[in-house]
Design a protein around this motif. Structure first.
Motif, PDB file in Angstrom:
ATOM      1  N   ASP A  15       0.834  -1.204   0.000  1.00 44.17           N
ATOM      2  CA  ASP A  15       0.000   0.000   0.000  1.00 44.17           C
ATOM      3  C   ASP A  15       0.869   1.255   0.000  1.00 44.17           C
ATOM      4  N   GLU A  16       1.944   1.228   0.777  1.00 39.65           N
ATOM      5  CA  GLU A  16       2.832   2.383   0.871  1.00 39.65           C
ATOM      6  C   GLU A  16       3.550   2.666  -0.447  1.00 39.65           C
ATOM      7  N   ASP A  17       3.733   1.628  -1.272  1.00 36.87           N
ATOM      8  CA  ASP A  17       4.416   1.844  -2.551  1.00 36.87           C
ATOM      9  C   ASP A  17       3.614   2.743  -3.485  1.00 36.87           C
ATOM     10  N   PHE A  19       2.283   5.507  -2.673  1.00 35.69           N
ATOM     11  CA  PHE A  19       2.786   6.844  -2.364  1.00 35.69           C
ATOM     12  C   PHE A  19       4.188   7.041  -2.943  1.00 35.69           C
ATOM     13  N   HIS A  22       3.984   7.393  -6.734  1.00 37.83           N
ATOM     14  CA  HIS A  22       3.447   8.718  -7.027  1.00 37.83           C
ATOM     15  C   HIS A  22       4.557   9.773  -6.914  1.00 37.83           C
ATOM     16  N   ARG A  23       5.382   9.651  -5.902  1.00 39.25           N
ATOM     17  CA  ARG A  23       6.462  10.603  -5.677  1.00 39.25           C
ATOM     18  C   ARG A  23       7.577  10.466  -6.720  1.00 39.25           C
ATOM     19  N   ASP A  26       6.762  11.609 -10.373  1.00 35.25           N
ATOM     20  CA  ASP A  26       6.266  12.972 -10.525  1.00 35.25           C
ATOM     21  C   ASP A  26       7.312  13.852 -11.209  1.00 35.25           C
ATOM     22  N   LEU A  41      -2.633  10.213  -7.145  1.00 31.32           N
ATOM     23  CA  LEU A  41      -2.294   9.157  -6.211  1.00 31.32           C
ATOM     24  C   LEU A  41      -3.243   7.972  -6.345  1.00 31.32           C
ATOM     25  N   SER A  42      -4.509   8.222  -6.583  1.00 30.00           N
ATOM     26  CA  SER A  42      -5.504   7.148  -6.696  1.00 30.00           C
ATOM     27  C   SER A  42      -5.165   6.167  -7.817  1.00 30.00           C
ATOM     28  N   TYR A  44      -2.149   5.176  -8.653  1.00 27.26           N
ATOM     29  CA  TYR A  44      -1.131   4.278  -8.111  1.00 27.26           C
ATOM     30  C   TYR A  44      -1.699   3.379  -7.010  1.00 27.26           C
ATOM     31  N   GLU A  45      -2.678   3.876  -6.260  1.00 27.59           N
ATOM     32  CA  GLU A  45      -3.329   3.030  -5.261  1.00 27.59           C
ATOM     33  C   GLU A  45      -4.040   1.862  -5.944  1.00 27.59           C
TER      34      GLU A  45
END
Length: 168
Positions: A15-17, A19, A22-23, A26, A41-42, A44-45
């Motif tokens: 789940d943390e990946d 974020f 996304h980073r 970018d 972000l959604s 990548y979620e």
């Protein structure tokens, strides 16, 4: 002269990946062939969740790539081709790295590990769908031993591309 490839680690995305992806993605250069701008972000979620399902179902997915220091630097892996056009029913390999990690051999090292893993999962061959202007990814397909099989125009973007194939 061939240089040694860096050490990379692949893991099923967490789940943390979402974020982290996304980073690290970018950057306009990273997104040039993926819509031209950063994704929400959604996106990548949903993508990381789908990859966890792929790993459970197929034994492969788009894995998170970690460098020698265990930092998330991108993804590489394989998934069933997700569109109604193109190589339907085939397994596509792909990769994406954060801009600061380009040119160091990470993609080649991670893509080779991907080929080993999908071969072990019983996949007989893979494709790579690459925008015809993406010289860096085209070079990776060559380093992997892939051959140009056909050209295509994406019906969603009207971009011209290449389909590379590799029998495993």
């Amino acid at each position: 002269m061939n240089r040694a490839l860096p050490v990379v680690h692949l893991r099923v995305p967490t789940d943390e990946d979402a974020f982290a992806w996304h980073r690290v993605f970018d950057h306009p250069d990273v997104m040039e062939f993926h819509g031209g701008r950063s994704a929400e972000l959604s996106v990548y979620e949903e993508l990381t969740a789908r990859q966890r399902r792929h790993d459970a179902e197929f034994g492969f997915c788009l894995w998170t790539v970690l460098d020698e220091e265990k930092r998330v630097i991108g993804f590489t892996g394989a998934q069933p081709w997700p569109h109604e056009w193109g190589p339907r029913g085939e397994v596509e390999i792909g990769w994406r790295l954060g801009r600061e990690y380009w040119g160091r051999g990470y993609v080649t090292a991670a893509a080779r590990a991907t080929l080993d893993r999908v071969r072990a999962a019983g996949v007989a061959g893979v494709v790579a769908m690459v925008n015809s202007r993406n010289e860096r990814s085209i070079a990776v397909t060559g380093r992997l031993g892939m051959e140009l099989a056909e050209t295509f125009t994406s019906p969603t973007s009207d971009q011209f591309g290449h389909c590379y194939r590799l029998a495993l």
